[in-house]
Design a protein around this motif. Sequence first.
Motif, PDB file in Angstrom:
ATOM      1  N   LYS A 225      -3.776  -6.041  -3.475  1.00  0.00           N
ATOM      2  CA  LYS A 225      -3.968  -7.346  -2.713  1.00  0.00           C
ATOM      3  C   LYS A 225      -4.891  -8.160  -3.513  1.00  0.00           C
ATOM      4  CE  LYS A 225      -2.909  -5.500   2.056  1.00  0.00           C
ATOM      5  NZ  LYS A 225      -3.275  -5.623   3.291  1.00  0.00           N
TER       6      LYS A 225
ATOM      7  N   LEU B 225       0.007  -2.454  -6.851  1.00  0.00           N
ATOM      8  CA  LEU B 225       0.041  -2.402  -5.553  1.00  0.00           C
ATOM      9  C   LEU B 225      -1.385  -2.843  -4.751  1.00  0.00           C
ATOM     10  CD1 LEU B 225       2.027   0.868  -4.552  1.00  0.00           C
ATOM     11  CD2 LEU B 225       2.677  -1.775  -3.953  1.00  0.00           C
TER      12      LEU B 225
ATOM     13  N   ASP C 128       2.748  -6.222   4.705  1.00  0.00           N
ATOM     14  CA  ASP C 128       3.196  -6.769   3.311  1.00  0.00           C
ATOM     15  C   ASP C 128       4.867  -6.389   3.542  1.00  0.00           C
ATOM     16  OD1 ASP C 128       0.898  -7.417   1.942  1.00  0.00           O
ATOM     17  OD2 ASP C 128       0.133  -5.233   2.072  1.00  0.00           O
TER      18      ASP C 128
ATOM     19  N   ARG D 243      -1.638  -2.010  -0.065  1.00  0.00           N
ATOM     20  CA  ARG D 243      -0.502  -2.414   0.697  1.00  0.00           C
ATOM     21  C   ARG D 243      -0.015  -1.677   1.714  1.00  0.00           C
ATOM     22  NH1 ARG D 243       0.534  -7.382  -1.630  1.00  0.00           N
ATOM     23  NH2 ARG D 243       3.120  -7.163  -1.599  1.00  0.00           N
TER      24      ARG D 243
END
Length: 385
Positions: free
Chosen positions: A384, A382, A181, A142
């Motif tokens: 993606k 955390l 993000d 992230r």
Amino acid sequence: MTTAPTKAPAGKRVLVICQLDAFANGVKPAEIERFLRQRGHDAHVVDTYHLSRWARAPRPFDGRLPALSPRKLALYATEAASAAFTRRWGFGRRHLSYYLLVADHRLRRGILKRSLPLDDFDLVICETPYDAGVLADAGAARTLYDAPTPWADEVYFDGRVSERQHRKLRQLETAICENVDHLAFHWDSYARYAVECYGISGHNLTSLKFGCTPSKQRAEFALPPRVVYFGNVSVGYNAPALLARLSALYPHIDVYGGPPPDPRLGLNYLGYTPSLDVLSNYQLGLVTCSRDQLRRNGFSAKHLSYLSYGLPVLVPSWRRHLDLLRGSVPYTEETFRSVVDSMGDESRWRSASDEAYAQAERLRWDETLRPLEQLLSREPHLSKD
């Protein structure tokens, strides 16, 4: 009173990319590292201030030499060209800065992408626009871009790019802001400015304000009130010419910082001091800034340093949102002397000092960085994916 930090049930690996200097840019990354480590996270700070240099230099002089790699040699050459053609040459500053800034930005992205194990981290934080391009290469990690200021406008109002170049630099910066993000600025008014003036969506904004550490050694009342200026006295947005005129109006203004100012300014310059404790010897802190749209909506890290010692802070009346920083005392160039003289009243000074110190307590680092802890805790993996 702040609560004791609690250890995270499952610590995350966090990388903080920054450029540590002797001013505010060297403070927040260190506080982020401390804050995260105290809460059980594995935080690592990477300082890219001398990214182009020979990092393994055995002697101080060798640290000035370029690293022996093609990209770092190119970055070194870009930095040298910037120093030669844009610092004092007006035409070069206005018309060449853009190309060197973009070259620097792209070279740094390539170097960092190849030299940092970005996929080994859960969260990658970048504290400087010069390195922020690498966030697009963070892979599974992230990303958080914690911007000191809206960069393109800072460069534009500093007279370093043309109108057309400003638009292009804004596009580059906007793409970074939209694609990370999480996005934060060192002061919330900068975030509002970016939404209103850049037109960014703000979908990923979080608050991660600059903070301070209130000193146990508070300033004391004294006559005549002594005024301190602490910071860089060479950059245009700090308005060194205004500082010089205020110093001519009131003789008890001492200046600390670097690099040394132009002697023609006539400042009572006392050099650079790495310790803030000198602030306890004064009665008032001084902020100067330019009148452009960005700085009107801006923020100065030195403001919080003054508050942390209980110093009422003299701030230009054109700076907005001063209601968010109690202990601020607005002035204009015309009213400056009378405003300072009014602080010679002990009851008035003590009231303003108490407001300043109480504001510093509310802006402790453990409070302003709390959203970072919340960000990590609400995203257990955390990832993606």
